[in-house]
Design a protein around this motif. Structure first.
Motif, PDB file in Angstrom:
ATOM      1  N   ASN A  95       1.073  -1.227   0.083  1.00 27.72           N
ATOM      2  CA  ASN A  95       0.031  -0.161  -0.182  1.00 27.72           C
ATOM      3  C   ASN A  95       0.877   1.328  -0.018  1.00 27.72           C
ATOM      4  OD1 ASN A  95      -3.232  -0.412   0.519  1.00 27.72           O
ATOM      5  ND2 ASN A  95      -1.819  -2.215   1.380  1.00 27.72           N
ATOM      6  N   LEU A  96       1.894   1.343   0.793  1.00 29.31           N
ATOM      7  CA  LEU A  96       3.029   2.448   0.847  1.00 29.31           C
ATOM      8  C   LEU A  96       3.432   2.722  -0.523  1.00 29.31           C
ATOM      9  CD1 LEU A  96       4.734   1.914   4.226  1.00 29.31           C
ATOM     10  CD2 LEU A  96       2.649   3.482   3.542  1.00 29.31           C
ATOM     11  N   LYS A  97       3.690   1.639  -1.297  1.00 30.67           N
ATOM     12  CA  LYS A  97       4.338   1.925  -2.523  1.00 30.67           C
ATOM     13  C   LYS A  97       3.351   2.424  -3.596  1.00 30.67           C
ATOM     14  CE  LYS A  97       7.074  -0.996  -6.064  1.00 30.67           C
ATOM     15  NZ  LYS A  97       7.525  -2.075  -6.395  1.00 30.67           N
ATOM     16  N   HIS A  98       2.041   1.634  -3.563  1.00 30.26           N
ATOM     17  CA  HIS A  98       1.053   1.907  -4.542  1.00 30.26           C
ATOM     18  C   HIS A  98       0.135   3.175  -4.423  1.00 30.26           C
ATOM     19  CE1 HIS A  98       2.323  -1.915  -5.832  1.00 30.26           C
ATOM     20  NE2 HIS A  98       2.013  -1.754  -6.961  1.00 30.26           N
ATOM     21  N   ASP A  99       0.129   3.673  -3.137  1.00 36.57           N
ATOM     22  CA  ASP A  99      -0.809   4.568  -2.756  1.00 36.57           C
ATOM     23  C   ASP A  99      -0.074   5.636  -1.403  1.00 36.57           C
ATOM     24  OD1 ASP A  99      -2.882   6.287  -2.595  1.00 36.57           O
ATOM     25  OD2 ASP A  99      -4.330   4.748  -2.055  1.00 36.57           O
ATOM     26  N   PRO A 100       0.743   6.042  -1.655  1.00 33.99           N
ATOM     27  CA  PRO A 100       1.544   6.803  -0.756  1.00 33.99           C
ATOM     28  C   PRO A 100       0.686   8.000  -0.099  1.00 33.99           C
ATOM     29  CG  PRO A 100       2.567   7.357  -2.691  1.00 33.99           C
ATOM     30  CD  PRO A 100       1.801   6.253  -3.152  1.00 33.99           C
ATOM     31  N   LYS A 101      -0.015   8.581  -0.835  1.00 30.65           N
ATOM     32  CA  LYS A 101      -0.874   9.603  -0.444  1.00 30.65           C
ATOM     33  C   LYS A 101      -1.676   9.242   0.871  1.00 30.65           C
ATOM     34  CE  LYS A 101      -1.031  11.887  -5.001  1.00 30.65           C
ATOM     35  NZ  LYS A 101      -1.791  12.571  -6.145  1.00 30.65           N
ATOM     36  N   GLU A 102      -2.258   8.349   0.955  1.00 28.45           N
ATOM     37  CA  GLU A 102      -3.255   7.653   1.990  1.00 28.45           C
ATOM     38  C   GLU A 102      -2.443   7.166   3.375  1.00 28.45           C
ATOM     39  OE1 GLU A 102      -6.336   8.334   2.153  1.00 28.45           O
ATOM     40  OE2 GLU A 102      -6.451   9.219  -0.092  1.00 28.45           O
ATOM     41  N   LYS A 103      -1.143   7.467   3.224  1.00 26.76           N
ATOM     42  CA  LYS A 103      -0.257   6.871   4.200  1.00 26.76           C
ATOM     43  C   LYS A 103      -0.801   6.993   5.709  1.00 26.76           C
ATOM     44  CE  LYS A 103       4.511   7.120   6.160  1.00 26.76           C
ATOM     45  NZ  LYS A 103       5.733   7.829   5.900  1.00 26.76           N
ATOM     46  N   GLN A 104      -1.142   8.374   6.055  1.00 24.92           N
ATOM     47  CA  GLN A 104      -1.656   8.693   7.473  1.00 24.92           C
ATOM     48  C   GLN A 104      -2.764   8.042   7.618  1.00 24.92           C
ATOM     49  OE1 GLN A 104      -1.660  12.992   8.071  1.00 24.92           O
ATOM     50  NE2 GLN A 104      -2.400  12.638  10.328  1.00 24.92           N
ATOM     51  N   LYS A 105      -3.735   8.232   6.650  1.00 28.82           N
ATOM     52  CA  LYS A 105      -4.925   7.393   6.804  1.00 28.82           C
ATOM     53  C   LYS A 105      -4.914   5.838   6.997  1.00 28.82           C
ATOM     54  CE  LYS A 105      -9.596   6.661   4.800  1.00 28.82           C
ATOM     55  NZ  LYS A 105     -10.599   7.124   3.624  1.00 28.82           N
ATOM     56  N   PHE A 106      -3.887   5.257   6.501  1.00 32.88           N
ATOM     57  CA  PHE A 106      -3.664   3.883   6.334  1.00 32.88           C
ATOM     58  C   PHE A 106      -3.291   3.462   7.600  1.00 32.88           C
ATOM     59  CE2 PHE A 106      -0.774   0.194   5.156  1.00 32.88           C
ATOM     60  CZ  PHE A 106      -1.910  -0.725   5.024  1.00 32.88           C
ATOM     61  N   PHE A 107      -2.203   4.138   8.140  1.00 31.56           N
ATOM     62  CA  PHE A 107      -1.726   3.724   9.668  1.00 31.56           C
ATOM     63  C   PHE A 107      -2.767   3.915  10.636  1.00 31.56           C
ATOM     64  CE2 PHE A 107       2.593   4.527   7.749  1.00 31.56           C
ATOM     65  CZ  PHE A 107       2.985   3.321   7.523  1.00 31.56           C
ATOM     66  N   LEU A 108      -3.575   5.096  10.392  1.00 28.89           N
ATOM     67  CA  LEU A 108      -4.643   4.848  11.494  1.00 28.89           C
ATOM     68  C   LEU A 108      -5.540   3.824  11.618  1.00 28.89           C
ATOM     69  CD1 LEU A 108      -5.964   6.939  13.610  1.00 28.89           C
ATOM     70  CD2 LEU A 108      -7.426   7.935  11.898  1.00 28.89           C
ATOM     71  N   VAL A 109      -5.931   3.321  10.275  1.00 27.34           N
ATOM     72  CA  VAL A 109      -6.588   2.180  10.312  1.00 27.34           C
ATOM     73  C   VAL A 109      -6.037   1.064  11.034  1.00 27.34           C
ATOM     74  CG1 VAL A 109      -7.932   0.523   8.750  1.00 27.34           C
ATOM     75  CG2 VAL A 109      -7.950   2.988   8.431  1.00 27.34           C
ATOM     76  N   LEU A 110      -4.820   0.765  10.755  1.00 25.25           N
ATOM     77  CA  LEU A 110      -4.037  -0.170  11.301  1.00 25.25           C
ATOM     78  C   LEU A 110      -3.828  -0.186  12.766  1.00 25.25           C
ATOM     79  CD1 LEU A 110      -0.971  -0.478   8.456  1.00 25.25           C
ATOM     80  CD2 LEU A 110      -2.928  -2.118   8.667  1.00 25.25           C
ATOM     81  N   GLN A 111      -3.678   0.995  13.132  1.00 27.15           N
ATOM     82  CA  GLN A 111      -3.559   1.219  14.662  1.00 27.15           C
ATOM     83  C   GLN A 111      -4.930   0.930  15.342  1.00 27.15           C
ATOM     84  OE1 GLN A 111      -2.641   5.257  15.740  1.00 27.15           O
ATOM     85  NE2 GLN A 111      -2.037   4.746  17.960  1.00 27.15           N
ATOM     86  N   GLU A 112      -6.135   1.380  14.666  1.00 33.20           N
ATOM     87  CA  GLU A 112      -7.369   0.771  15.309  1.00 33.20           C
ATOM     88  C   GLU A 112      -7.573  -0.658  15.399  1.00 33.20           C
ATOM     89  OE1 GLU A 112     -10.135   3.189  13.086  1.00 33.20           O
ATOM     90  OE2 GLU A 112      -9.762   5.029  14.013  1.00 33.20           O
ATOM     91  N   ILE A 113      -7.199  -1.174  14.234  1.00 34.26           N
ATOM     92  CA  ILE A 113      -7.354  -2.865  14.299  1.00 34.26           C
ATOM     93  C   ILE A 113      -6.478  -3.188  15.351  1.00 34.26           C
ATOM     94  CG2 ILE A 113      -6.710  -4.934  12.748  1.00 34.26           C
ATOM     95  CD1 ILE A 113      -7.283  -3.191  10.221  1.00 34.26           C
ATOM     96  N   GLN A 114      -5.528  -2.790  15.535  1.00 28.53           N
ATOM     97  CA  GLN A 114      -4.438  -3.456  16.527  1.00 28.53           C
ATOM     98  C   GLN A 114      -4.715  -3.288  17.966  1.00 28.53           C
ATOM     99  OE1 GLN A 114      -1.921  -5.716  16.327  1.00 28.53           O
ATOM    100  NE2 GLN A 114      -2.480  -5.568  14.080  1.00 28.53           N
ATOM    101  N   LYS A 115      -5.501  -2.102  18.233  1.00 29.16           N
ATOM    102  CA  LYS A 115      -6.139  -1.599  19.723  1.00 29.16           C
ATOM    103  C   LYS A 115      -7.551  -2.504  19.823  1.00 29.16           C
ATOM    104  CE  LYS A 115      -4.844   3.405  19.864  1.00 29.16           C
ATOM    105  NZ  LYS A 115      -5.344   4.579  20.022  1.00 29.16           N
ATOM    106  N   LYS A 116      -8.060  -2.870  18.713  1.00 30.29           N
ATOM    107  CA  LYS A 116      -9.261  -3.613  19.115  1.00 30.29           C
ATOM    108  C   LYS A 116      -8.882  -5.089  19.422  1.00 30.29           C
ATOM    109  CE  LYS A 116     -13.413  -5.013  18.938  1.00 30.29           C
ATOM    110  NZ  LYS A 116     -14.282  -4.947  20.247  1.00 30.29           N
ATOM    111  N   VAL A 117      -7.829  -5.514  18.545  1.00 29.21           N
ATOM    112  CA  VAL A 117      -7.211  -7.037  18.753  1.00 29.21           C
ATOM    113  C   VAL A 117      -6.668  -7.089  20.319  1.00 29.21           C
ATOM    114  CG1 VAL A 117      -5.578  -8.706  17.945  1.00 29.21           C
ATOM    115  CG2 VAL A 117      -6.959  -7.674  16.431  1.00 29.21           C
ATOM    116  N   HIS A 118      -5.962  -5.885  20.583  1.00 28.61           N
ATOM    117  CA  HIS A 118      -5.559  -6.079  21.959  1.00 28.61           C
ATOM    118  C   HIS A 118      -6.665  -6.104  22.926  1.00 28.61           C
ATOM    119  CE1 HIS A 118      -2.487  -5.484  25.004  1.00 28.61           C
ATOM    120  NE2 HIS A 118      -3.092  -4.146  25.507  1.00 28.61           N
ATOM    121  N   LYS A 119      -7.731  -4.999  22.782  1.00 22.89           N
ATOM    122  CA  LYS A 119      -8.634  -5.041  23.763  1.00 22.89           C
ATOM    123  C   LYS A 119      -9.242  -6.518  23.933  1.00 22.89           C
ATOM    124  CE  LYS A 119     -13.100  -2.316  24.678  1.00 22.89           C
ATOM    125  NZ  LYS A 119     -13.894  -1.277  23.862  1.00 22.89           N
TER     126      LYS A 119
END
Length: 790
Positions: free
Chosen positions: A635-659
């Motif tokens: 994703n970082l290679k093909h869509d670098p403009k959505e980098k911040q939004k992408f990392f935010l989604v990944l962070q929410e996924i990990q938070k939910k799994v940890h919860k």
């Protein structure tokens, strides 16, 4: 005797000598990073170089050749100062600032006491005869021996000294040095000593790691790969100093090195076992061992009577017949029982394999794991292996004979086997029939690896029918395809295996349209059927072996059924596309059985991860879902403009799994807390009341009487007095057996907040905190009642 006492005594004597001599002594100490342990004024009778015949029998090194041995002895009869450091002995002529001796302990050739008041110290460079009082002679030699024994305990038995009186010799051997709070059995101090002996600078990073990381975390594994991770590359002499230190060290129990290294370093590693008697595990993988190295291993191991090795890993080191014969001699001469042997990738010939297997006959009562993949097995070698497995004393549980050609017709039994790895074996149909017959003789087998080798058909049906206790079946990389998977489904549905819980089908399929999708649907229906017990499934993809878009429908059929029971799913590397995230997001909303999910390498974009996040918000059972590193890079290679939004989604996924993980752990803790919530007040009250002197026996007896009994036996025991009330081990139901030792606190009447054995640190802190709170409450009401009564 404590080393701090020796240092205080030596420093007090140092203050009484002249300033110039004091500076000279301290300068010599500072030069070698040493500190003074013993200081005494003596009379030097003679000085010179030792005779050549007194030299050690060891080979003469370049360092020894630099020493001059031609100076004749000189008669002096002058006063001098003799000093002993942590690893060196010094002698300084008083008033002349000229060192008469500055040698390492390992340079000492001989210490001789011809008379009660005389001692001769001979090193590779110098020889001096000291004259002092008989008591000082014994004290000086004794402290020298004690310092030597502390650094090199395994070599102290051959300490080169002789004395005219055997009784005085025993007194000297009784001197010991007790170091204050040494890390890892004094490894750092001995390492610095060897560095001084080899004239190299100690690596401060290694010293820091040993003193802070290894010692604090109780690490017993000495991994050279970890120690070599630094900006400056370690030299051959650095490795030699570390290995020489390990020869006498008793802290570490494992020695490991993985990767190609110089022969000199390999020789240093092998030399560790010349004296060491605590290392039980030795890993020397992919190091390119030569024939000479195998001979050195044989000579060193057979000469060490205290060799403690039990786990050996020489994988990735090809050997010829002579090398295999040398290793076989090692196993024959070993006194300790070998437990684990790994020779994977050694490419041993048929003769070498037969020699090694024959030498393991003495280790059958202890050998638990044997790995000999890529080692050639002909009929004779297979016969030796089959004889081993049939031996009544054999306890072999793990056997790896991958990439070989065994003859199963000569395997009479395999009752002890729990895991059998046959990946990549090359056999004809008749040999597979022999294996099917041999499967009847493995009643306890639980793990069977048939990847890269096994033809699915009637033979698999026979094997599964014979292995009633099989839990894990690995059929990866067998190119099953549509027909192979259909056969496997029919076999599993027909047999209805009672114990099969794990199935691996990695890199087996290539997406081929509608027919393949229907076969995957049949597999999903089989796994979710009541008769199937499979809980973990591996279906990873690889080069030209990917399920691709058919994986989406398979996920929906597998996870969205009401009777879904799968707990672990690995579908990594299948390049299923962005819709996989949407399918998983919908599936996990209703699925309550899946706890672990691995789905990296499927080319899922940010929209797919967003859909998965939305579905995960309604899930409370998924507790393990590692980050998709391959898809992140994609994703970082093909869509670098959505980098911040992408990392935010990944962070929410990990938070939910940890919860979810925390919720699951909290529910488990709640269940365990309910199990011992009755016993906790007993322990807290008994321990806290005994710590307050102003609580009398009547008050403590009232506390015991307030506790309702759990059984008739407790009601009978409630009439006992406080002096008879003791901890009766009720916690045995919920805690480890070592918790019974906790009843010992009754003898002292105190509780120090430490649980014996292994216990959960988190529960321990909470337990102590609750006990402290109850103690304050009891103290408060006791003081209040006493004030009212007075």
């Amino acid at each position: 005797m404590s080393i701090s006492y020796w240092k205080r005594l030596a420093n007090s004597r140092l203050e009484n000598i002249m300033l110039a001599d004091r500076k000279a002594i301290l300068a010599m100490m500072e030069k070698h990073n040493d500190e003074i342990l013993y200081l005494q004024e003596v009379v030097i009778v003679t000085t010179g170089s030792p005779p050549s015949r007194e030299r050690s029998n060891s080979s003469v090194t370049q360092r020894e050749r630099s020493y001059s041995t031609n100076s004749p002895p000189k008669n002096l009869s002058k006063r001098a100062l003799i000093a002993i450091g942590r690893h060196r002995v010094y002698c300084l002529s008083i008033g002349l600032k000229k060192p008469l001796m500055d040698d390492h302990f390992l340079d000492i050739i001989k210490i001789h006491g011809p008379l009660p008041n005389q001692v001769t110290i001979s090193t590779r460079r110098n020889e001096i005869m000291i004259e002092t009082t008989p008591a000082d002679c014994i004290d000086m030699v004794g402290k020298l021996f004690g310092a030597f024994d502390r650094l090199y305990p395994e070599q102290s038995a051959s300490f080169p000294f002789s004395y005219y009186d055997q009784n005085r010799l025993e007194v000297i051997k009784g001197y010991t040095v007790v170091y204050d709070e040494v890390a890892c059995d004094g490894y750092t101090e001995a390492y610095k000593s060897y560095c001084d002996y080899l004239s190299i600078t100690p690596c401060q990073d290694i010293c820091w790691d040993i003193e802070n990381l290894y010692n604090y975390n109780d690490v017993r594994r000495f991994d050279l790969n970890d120690l070599a991770l630094r900006t400056e590359k370690l030299s051959t002499m650095d490795y030699k100093a570390m290995m020489m230190t390990l020869q006498n060290n008793e802290w570490f129990t494992e020695l490991s090195q993985d990767g190609k290294i110089d022969k000199e370093i390999v020789d240093s590693i092998v030399s560790v076992f010349s004296f060491n008697k605590t290392l039980t595990s030795f890993n020397l993988k992919n190091s390119g061992l030569t024939r000479d190295t195998w001979s050195d291993i044989r000579n060193i191991w057979t000469s060490n009577e205290h060799l403690a090795l039990k786990k050996i890993d020489f994988s990735g080191n090809p050997m010829d017949e002579k090398s295999a014969g040398a290793l076989a001699n090692c196993f024959t001469g070993m006194n300790t029982g070998l437990e684990i042997l790994n020779l994977n990738g050694c490419q041993v010939s048929t003769v070498g394999s037969r020699l090694i297997l024959t030498s393991l006959g003495n280790h059958l009562p202890t050998l638990k794991s044997l790995s000999i993949s890529t080692c050639r097995l002909d009929r004779d070698a297979s016969l030796v292996l089959g004889t081993m497995l049939a031996d009544p004393e054999c306890i072999l549980k793990y056997l790896d004979i991958s990439d070989t050609s065994p003859d199963f017709s000569v395997f009479p039994s395999g009752k002890s086997l729990r895991k059998l790895v046959l990946a990549g074996i090359k056999m004809e149909h008749r040999s597979w029939v022999d294996f099917a017959e041999f499967s009847k003789k493995m009643p306890n087998l639980k793990h069977l690896d048939l990847s890269r080798s096994f033809p699915v058909g009637t033979i698999l049906s026979t094997v599964l029918a014979n292995l009633n206790r099989l839990v894990f079946l690995d059929l990866s990389e067998n190119s099953l395809g549509d027909l192979g998977l259909k056969k496997l489904i029919s076999i599993l549905r027909e047999i209805q295996h009672p114990s099969l819980r794990k199935l691996a089908l990695n890199r087996n399929f290539e997406s081929k349209g509608e027919q393949f999708r229907m076969v995957l649907t049949d597999l999903a229906n089989l796994i979710n059927s009541e008769d199937c017990k499979i809980e973990k499934l591996w279906m990873q993809g690889g080069h030209k072996k990917r399920i691709r878009r058919n994986l989406i429908s398979f996920i929906i059929d597998l996870l969205m059924m009401r009777n879904a029971r799968l707990k672990y799913l690995d579908i990594s590397g299948n390049k299923a596309g962005n819709l996989l995230g949407t399918a998983l997001g919908k599936a996990i909303q209703t699925n309550s059985s899946l706890k672990s999910l691995l789905w990296d390498g499927n080319k899922v974009k940010i929209s797919g991860f967003t859909q998965f996040r939305n579905g995960l918000a309604l899930n409370s059972t998924l507790t393990f879902c590692p980050e998709n590193s391959v898809d992140i890079s994609f994703n970082l290679k093909h869509d670098p403009k959505e980098k911040q939004k992408f990392f935010l989604v990944l962070q929410e996924i990990q938070k939910k799994v940890h919860k979810n993980y925390k919720i699951q752990m909290k529910s488990q803790d709640q269940v365990e807390k309910e199990d011992f919530q009755v016993e906790t007040p007993i322990l807290a009250r008994v321990s806290t009341t005994s710590n307050f002197k102003d609580i009398d026996t009547v008050t403590a007896q009232r506390i015991f009487d307030e506790i309702p009994p759990d059984s008739p036996e407790d009601s009978q025991s409630s009439s006992r007095t406080i002096s008879e009330k003791k901890f009766d081990g009720k916690f045995e139901r919920n805690f480890p057996e070592k918790f019974q030792e906790f009843g010992k606190f009754q003898k002292s009447g105190k509780f120090d907040g430490k649980f014996p054995g292994t216990f959960f640190a988190k529960k321990q802190k909470k337990f102590v905190r609750d006990a402290t709170h109850r103690a304050h409450v009891i103290q408060h009401w006791t003081d209040r009642s006493e004030r009212f009564s007075s």
